[in-house]
Design an enzyme around this catalytic site. Structure first.
Site, PDB file in Angstrom:
ATOM      1  N   SER A  94       0.837  -1.197   0.000  1.00 40.54           N
ATOM      2  CA  SER A  94       0.000   0.000   0.000  1.00 40.54           C
ATOM      3  C   SER A  94       0.874   1.250   0.000  1.00 40.54           C
ATOM      4  CB  SER A  94      -0.978  -0.033   1.177  1.00 40.54           C
ATOM      5  OG  SER A  94      -1.887   1.046   1.127  1.00 40.54           O
ATOM      6  N   HIS A 198      -8.344   1.302  -0.550  1.00 38.44           N
ATOM      7  CA  HIS A 198      -8.301   0.353  -1.667  1.00 38.44           C
ATOM      8  C   HIS A 198      -9.693  -0.162  -2.035  1.00 38.44           C
ATOM      9  CE1 HIS A 198      -4.025   0.650  -1.310  1.00 38.44           C
ATOM     10  NE2 HIS A 198      -4.096   0.311  -0.041  1.00 38.44           N
TER      11      HIS A 198
END
Length: 315
Positions: A94, A198
């Site tokens: 991430s 996300h």
């Protein structure tokens, strides 16, 4: 072959930066970064409590700064394409992908920190629209868990491998998951993040990052850069940046990243500060691979030894 990796949001803990700032020049360096991005990284890394550093706009720049600082202390940084002692690949989970982009020379440290500052603010703003969060599923079979999450309206936002999936959605949807776990899942653990990252909830942040990306002048990766999007290595800096923009609203496929590490012949994995999460996954998914997490400067000598044994040899 050694892989250097950087953790994502949720890895931060109160005071985790304190011992690193005792290293020569470290406090000055982090102070300069703080001025550049308008955020007191020294305060947040040493004195702030858990709630303060849970703030997305704080956590993300803090994690990238910690990764860059610990890699520098290790004696690494941006790797030349033909350098001895370079990793065989870099990757990040991430927000850690921005740290990895700096390792690969795609972005310099200042550009990486400015970009992550914009990312953190944009994602915090998107998260404020609806109360959302993320929870890790421990155990279970992805083929069972993922359809179960989708029936509850949740997104499998992180498919981490080693039996771990992270679900993201509204707090009501996550509460429903607690009450109705997929078959085989032992526990559902709420993560220390402030939004459903996300997922489609982050779509407004994508437009902000597209604008910020226009100011970047990325270089092509100097070492293989493994992407969260699909686990593939990325050849150009422009593609790395495009993926950094899009990944905030798309799932992280760390399972595919680890499959690529295997295909590349990984024998060791070092996770920069605040390490622990990705080495834990690697221990379960990559048996036989030596792992080390940089938690404090006391871990530096052991990490250097792994680099000496497993990183790219001198020509």
């Amino acid at each position: 072959m050694l892989v250097l990796v950087a953790p994502g949001q949720g890895a931060q803990t109160p005071g985790f930066l304190t011992p690193w700032l005792d290293l020569p020049g470290a406090a000055d360096r982090v102070g300069a970064w703080s001025e550049t991005i308008g955020l007191d990284l020294v305060h947040y890394g040493t004195k702030a409590d858990a709630d303060e550093i849970r703030d997305t706009a704080v956590a993300q720049p803090l994690l990238v700064a910690a990764g860059l600082l610990s890699a520098s202390a290790l004696g690494t940084g941006t790797f030349a394409a033909d350098a001895a002692g370079a990793p065989g690949a870099v990757a990040g989970h991430s927000v850690g992908e921005i740290t990895a982009a700096a390792f690969a020379g795609v972005l310099d440290d200042t550009a990486a920190l400015r970009f992550v500052r914009t990312r953190g603010l944009a994602m915090a703003e998107a998260a404020a629209v609806t109360e959302t969060g993320m929870s890790a599923l421990l155990g279970g079979d992805p083929e069972v868990s993922i359809p179960h999450l989708e029936r509850l309206g949740l997104t499998p936002a992180n498919v981490n491998g080693a039996g771990q999936i992270v679900a993201a959605g509204t707090m009501e949807q996550l509460a429903a998951l607690e009450a109705d776990r997929p078959e085989g899942v032992r526990r559902v653990v709420a993560l220390k993040v402030a939004g459903a990252f996300h997922t489609h909830h982050m779509a407004p942040a994508v437009a902000t990052l597209e604008e910020a990306a226009r100011a970047l002048t990325p270089a092509d990766p100097s070492v293989p850069y493994v992407s969260n999007k699909d686990g593939r290595t990325v050849a150009t800096g422009a593609d790395v940046v495009a993926r950094l923009v899009g990944q905030v609203a798309n799932p992280v496929r760390w399972d595919l990243c680890m499959e690529t590490f295997q295909q590349l012949g990984v024998t060791a994995l070092v996770e920069v500060c605040p390490g622990g999460t990705l080495t834990g996954l690697a221990k379960r998914a990559l048996p036989g691979v030596a792992t080390l997490a940089l938690k404090t400067p006391d871990d530096l000598d052991a990490a250097r030894a792994l680099f000496a044994e497993h990183a790219r040899p001198a020509a």
